[in-house]
Design a protein around this motif. Sequence first.
Motif, PDB file in Angstrom:
ATOM      1  N   ILE A  52      12.755  32.287  29.477  1.00  0.00           N
ATOM      2  CA  ILE A  52      13.334  32.296  28.136  1.00  0.00           C
ATOM      3  C   ILE A  52      12.369  31.660  27.140  1.00  0.00           C
ATOM      4  O   ILE A  52      12.138  32.190  26.049  1.00  0.00           O
ATOM      5  CB  ILE A  52      14.690  31.561  28.121  1.00  0.00           C
ATOM      6  CG1 ILE A  52      15.730  32.361  28.935  1.00  0.00           C
ATOM      7  CG2 ILE A  52      15.191  31.369  26.695  1.00  0.00           C
ATOM      8  CD1 ILE A  52      17.031  31.626  29.149  1.00  0.00           C
ATOM      9  N   GLY A  55       9.612  33.849  26.215  1.00  0.00           N
ATOM     10  CA  GLY A  55      10.009  35.043  25.483  1.00  0.00           C
ATOM     11  C   GLY A  55       9.869  36.331  26.264  1.00  0.00           C
ATOM     12  O   GLY A  55       9.800  37.419  25.686  1.00  0.00           O
ATOM     13  N   ILE A  58      13.752  39.200  28.972  1.00  0.00           N
ATOM     14  CA  ILE A  58      14.296  40.562  28.956  1.00  0.00           C
ATOM     15  C   ILE A  58      13.343  41.524  29.662  1.00  0.00           C
ATOM     16  O   ILE A  58      13.779  42.397  30.427  1.00  0.00           O
ATOM     17  CB  ILE A  58      14.563  41.040  27.519  1.00  0.00           C
ATOM     18  CG1 ILE A  58      15.551  40.099  26.823  1.00  0.00           C
ATOM     19  CG2 ILE A  58      15.106  42.463  27.521  1.00  0.00           C
ATOM     20  CD1 ILE A  58      16.895  40.007  27.493  1.00  0.00           C
ATOM     21  N   PRO A 245      23.415  42.391  17.200  1.00  0.00           N
ATOM     22  CA  PRO A 245      22.399  41.409  17.613  1.00  0.00           C
ATOM     23  C   PRO A 245      21.982  41.622  19.064  1.00  0.00           C
ATOM     24  O   PRO A 245      22.818  41.821  19.942  1.00  0.00           O
ATOM     25  CB  PRO A 245      23.117  40.068  17.424  1.00  0.00           C
ATOM     26  CG  PRO A 245      24.575  40.398  17.488  1.00  0.00           C
ATOM     27  CD  PRO A 245      24.720  41.774  16.924  1.00  0.00           C
ATOM     28  N   VAL A 246      20.682  41.594  19.278  1.00  0.00           N
ATOM     29  CA  VAL A 246      20.130  41.825  20.621  1.00  0.00           C
ATOM     30  C   VAL A 246      19.226  40.656  20.983  1.00  0.00           C
ATOM     31  O   VAL A 246      18.375  40.246  20.198  1.00  0.00           O
ATOM     32  CB  VAL A 246      19.344  43.142  20.680  1.00  0.00           C
ATOM     33  CG1 VAL A 246      18.716  43.321  22.048  1.00  0.00           C
ATOM     34  CG2 VAL A 246      20.253  44.327  20.359  1.00  0.00           C
ATOM     35  N   GLY A 247      19.392  40.136  22.166  1.00  0.00           N
ATOM     36  CA  GLY A 247      18.589  39.021  22.648  1.00  0.00           C
ATOM     37  C   GLY A 247      19.077  38.655  24.033  1.00  0.00           C
ATOM     38  O   GLY A 247      19.734  39.454  24.711  1.00  0.00           O
ATOM     39  N   VAL A 248      18.784  37.447  24.470  1.00  0.00           N
ATOM     40  CA  VAL A 248      19.221  37.009  25.794  1.00  0.00           C
ATOM     41  C   VAL A 248      20.745  37.071  25.896  1.00  0.00           C
ATOM     42  O   VAL A 248      21.305  37.481  26.908  1.00  0.00           O
ATOM     43  CB  VAL A 248      18.720  35.586  26.088  1.00  0.00           C
ATOM     44  CG1 VAL A 248      19.236  35.112  27.447  1.00  0.00           C
ATOM     45  CG2 VAL A 248      17.201  35.536  26.077  1.00  0.00           C
ATOM     46  N   ARG A 249      21.446  36.682  24.841  1.00  0.00           N
ATOM     47  CA  ARG A 249      22.912  36.662  24.871  1.00  0.00           C
ATOM     48  C   ARG A 249      23.513  38.067  24.898  1.00  0.00           C
ATOM     49  O   ARG A 249      24.704  38.226  25.131  1.00  0.00           O
ATOM     50  CB  ARG A 249      23.455  35.853  23.690  1.00  0.00           C
ATOM     51  CG  ARG A 249      23.050  34.390  23.749  1.00  0.00           C
ATOM     52  CD  ARG A 249      23.692  33.585  22.631  1.00  0.00           C
ATOM     53  NE  ARG A 249      23.134  32.239  22.570  1.00  0.00           N
ATOM     54  CZ  ARG A 249      23.525  31.242  23.346  1.00  0.00           C
ATOM     55  NH1 ARG A 249      24.483  31.444  24.232  1.00  0.00           N
ATOM     56  NH2 ARG A 249      22.979  30.055  23.253  1.00  0.00           N
TER      57      ARG A 249
END
Length: 257
Positions: A52, A55, A58, A245-249
Amino acid sequence: MADNQYAFPTETLSLPSQGLLYPKGSPLSSGTIDVKYMTAKEEDILTSTNLIEKGVVIDRLLESVIADPKVKLDDMLIGDKNALMLGTRVLGYGKEYDVVLTDPDTGLEVEHTFDLTQIETVKIDDKLLKSGNNFELELPISKRTITFKLLTHRDEREIETELEGYRKLSATTGVTPELTTRLKKQITSVDGNKEKQFIDNFVVNEFLAQDTKAYREYLKKVTPDVVFEQEYTSQIGEPHKVDIPVGVRFFWPESKL
């Protein structure tokens, strides 16, 4: 669940590019990709603090779920990679995506659930194809002709590495050449000249602003992708298109982190 040639459960996902932009020998030219269902192994990846912080969490996740070892994430067009990410999320945690967003009319934070199966896919218009991942455009103002390609995940990684170097040098100017760096990677020839130095000079000194605008508009037409936005009805009943929203969550609900 797909008929299986693997030793684990898989599903076949369609790619927005339909495979049209890959070489014929590429496994991605089929227009589909086989992915494995997420397991505890993938959740270990998602919760890796090290990944994480770097970065790359994903990317590591997507590399882990690609079933065919012949398929490399680096070779995938960005739009196809986005489709892989979306499909992996739906297979792993279902179609509902709960978020807190800011209502565009009231400015208040509200809870909202997106249906990820309703995300639209923009497929390429094969009438605009020239030869594989190679497009041609006559610029409307200068009348010069450029050819360009759509970027792969490998290209994006190389751009990010280059920009990171520029950021360290931009403390005095306050300017990071993100646009020109990206254009240099995309454009493959100018008036038939494929020399990198010639292309770089054109991008920095000769690519007119009105021509870059026309280029971006054309690029949008030929770029297959998934659109991470959806209809949202505000608290006063007004319809809006809002970004998802796109990301780890996106993969790991907030309550589980």
